[in-house]
Design a protein around this motif. Sequence first.
Motif, PDB file in Angstrom:
ATOM      1  N   SER A 171      20.659  59.059  30.575  1.00 29.29           N
ATOM      2  CA  SER A 171      19.444  59.591  31.176  1.00 29.29           C
ATOM      3  C   SER A 171      20.055  59.541  32.743  1.00 29.29           C
TER       4      SER A 171
ATOM      5  N   GLN B 168      11.076  49.322  24.052  1.00 32.19           N
ATOM      6  CA  GLN B 168      10.772  50.380  23.590  1.00 32.19           C
ATOM      7  C   GLN B 168      11.817  51.395  22.973  1.00 32.19           C
TER       8      GLN B 168
ATOM      9  N   ASP C  10       5.231  61.122  22.211  1.00 30.97           N
ATOM     10  CA  ASP C  10       5.987  61.916  23.154  1.00 30.97           C
ATOM     11  C   ASP C  10       6.240  63.353  22.555  1.00 30.97           C
TER      12      ASP C  10
ATOM     13  N   GLY D 211      11.731  61.954  28.369  1.00 30.36           N
ATOM     14  CA  GLY D 211      11.554  62.006  29.644  1.00 30.36           C
ATOM     15  C   GLY D 211      11.711  63.452  30.289  1.00 30.36           C
TER      16      GLY D 211
ATOM     17  N   GLY E  53       4.704  64.694  29.383  1.00 32.73           N
ATOM     18  CA  GLY E  53       4.174  65.658  30.303  1.00 32.73           C
ATOM     19  C   GLY E  53       3.030  65.428  31.020  1.00 32.73           C
TER      20      GLY E  53
ATOM     21  N   ASP F  76       1.544  57.041  29.402  1.00 31.48           N
ATOM     22  CA  ASP F  76       2.851  56.817  29.857  1.00 31.48           C
ATOM     23  C   ASP F  76       3.243  57.838  30.665  1.00 31.48           C
TER      24      ASP F  76
ATOM     25  N   SER G 217       6.293  59.780  33.508  1.00 31.45           N
ATOM     26  CA  SER G 217       7.647  59.621  34.266  1.00 31.45           C
ATOM     27  C   SER G 217       7.835  60.784  35.182  1.00 31.45           C
ATOM     28  N   THR G 218       7.907  61.924  34.619  1.00 32.18           N
ATOM     29  CA  THR G 218       8.349  63.121  35.655  1.00 32.18           C
ATOM     30  C   THR G 218       6.988  63.745  36.227  1.00 32.18           C
TER      31      THR G 218
HETATM   32  O1  LIG Z   1      13.073  58.971  31.003  1.00 29.91           O
HETATM   33  C1  LIG Z   1      14.054  59.420  30.370  1.00 29.91           C
HETATM   34  O2  LIG Z   1      14.951  59.595  31.247  1.00 29.91           O
HETATM   35  C2  LIG Z   1      14.326  59.109  29.157  1.00 29.91           C
HETATM   36  C3  LIG Z   1      15.428  59.652  28.470  1.00 29.91           C
HETATM   37  C4  LIG Z   1      15.566  59.519  26.970  1.00 29.91           C
HETATM   38  C5  LIG Z   1      14.627  59.017  26.180  1.00 29.91           C
HETATM   39  C6  LIG Z   1      13.620  58.836  26.951  1.00 29.91           C
HETATM   40  C7  LIG Z   1      13.166  58.854  28.110  1.00 29.91           C
HETATM   41  N1  LIG Z   1      12.097  58.169  28.543  1.00 29.91           N
HETATM   42  C8  LIG Z   1      10.983  57.766  27.724  1.00 29.91           C
HETATM   43  C9  LIG Z   1       9.619  57.737  28.392  1.00 29.91           C
HETATM   44  O3  LIG Z   1       8.926  56.726  28.097  1.00 29.91           O
HETATM   45  C10 LIG Z   1       9.262  58.658  29.180  1.00 29.91           C
HETATM   46  O4  LIG Z   1       8.128  57.929  30.111  1.00 29.91           O
HETATM   47  C11 LIG Z   1       8.449  59.668  28.132  1.00 29.91           C
HETATM   48  O5  LIG Z   1       9.442  60.556  27.600  1.00 29.91           O
HETATM   49  C12 LIG Z   1       7.617  60.766  28.967  1.00 29.91           C
HETATM   50  O6  LIG Z   1       8.345  61.287  29.945  1.00 29.91           O
HETATM   51  P1  LIG Z   1       7.591  62.561  30.890  1.00 29.91           P
HETATM   52  O7  LIG Z   1       7.270  63.584  29.984  1.00 29.91           O
HETATM   53  O8  LIG Z   1       8.679  62.919  31.736  1.00 29.91           O
HETATM   54  O9  LIG Z   1       6.415  61.845  31.523  1.00 29.91           O
END
Ligand SMILES: O=C(O)c1ccccc1NCC(=O)[C@H](O)[C@H](O)COP(=O)(O)O
Length: 219
Positions: A41, A88, A133, A141, A164, A183, A185-186
């Motif tokens: 990642s 997780q 997810d 992510g 998302g 939850d 991230s992006t």
């Molecule tokens: O965040 C990452 O880079 C990632 C890479 C591989 C597996 C999981 C990953 N993140 C897991 C999370 O809990 C993220 O917050 C979730 O997938 C939501 O991500 P987003 O759609 O970018 O908000």
Amino acid sequence: MRPIPGSPTRIKICGLTREVDVDAAVAAGADALGFVLYPRSARAVTAERAGELARRLPPFVTPVLLFVNATDEEVARGLAAVPQALLQFHGDETPGDCDRVGRPYLRAARMAPGFDLLNFASLYPRASGLLLDAHVDGYGGSGKAFDWSLIPANVPSPVVLSGGLNPANVIDGVMHVRPWAVDVSTGVEEAKGIKDAGLMRRFCEAVREADARIADALT
Ligand SMILES: O=C(O)c1ccccc1NCC(=O)[C@H](O)[C@H](O)COP(=O)(O)O
């Protein structure tokens, strides 16, 4: 399992890599901070770095260690660095893989069209929660959302809505799904692994707005 009516929707912000972002996420009101121990990642941190960052957390803010098909040794190294972590599992981990560690964990479910979430949930009865997810290449992510109508009303475990989310859509997500937690991230980043304090603040404010609307509807 629906949250207790009137309880606040918990907030996890994932993919922290910097002290300034850890502090801003806590200030914004996050209940949990995720540290990605998946080396492929762009948000990956080492176990030792996760330990440094997690030591900044005040009481009642939970560090989450995120793994994708990690070895037992990698998980042990993460727990040695962050002993209080919630785990997780976000890859292809079997129930045995998850339960063998003997620690509370979230199990990610990648919500492809036609995915049988109730059957999946029945395979992981010991999970503390199911993190729902989008079904994407690269496991997660991605910043991509999924069709929330795929989520049955009677999921037996606490649901963490993910995939998302951002300040613009999280109110709809909370109102529609009524998850235990959300939850992101992006949706709160300026670049992968680089969080935007304003977006984190607006995301948390939006979740509180959704909670207020739900509470108003209950009165
Ligand atoms: O965040 C990452 O880079 C990632 C890479 C591989 C597996 C999981 C990953 N993140 C897991 C999370 O809990 C993220 O917050 C979730 O997938 C939501 O991500 P987003 O759609 O970018 O908000």
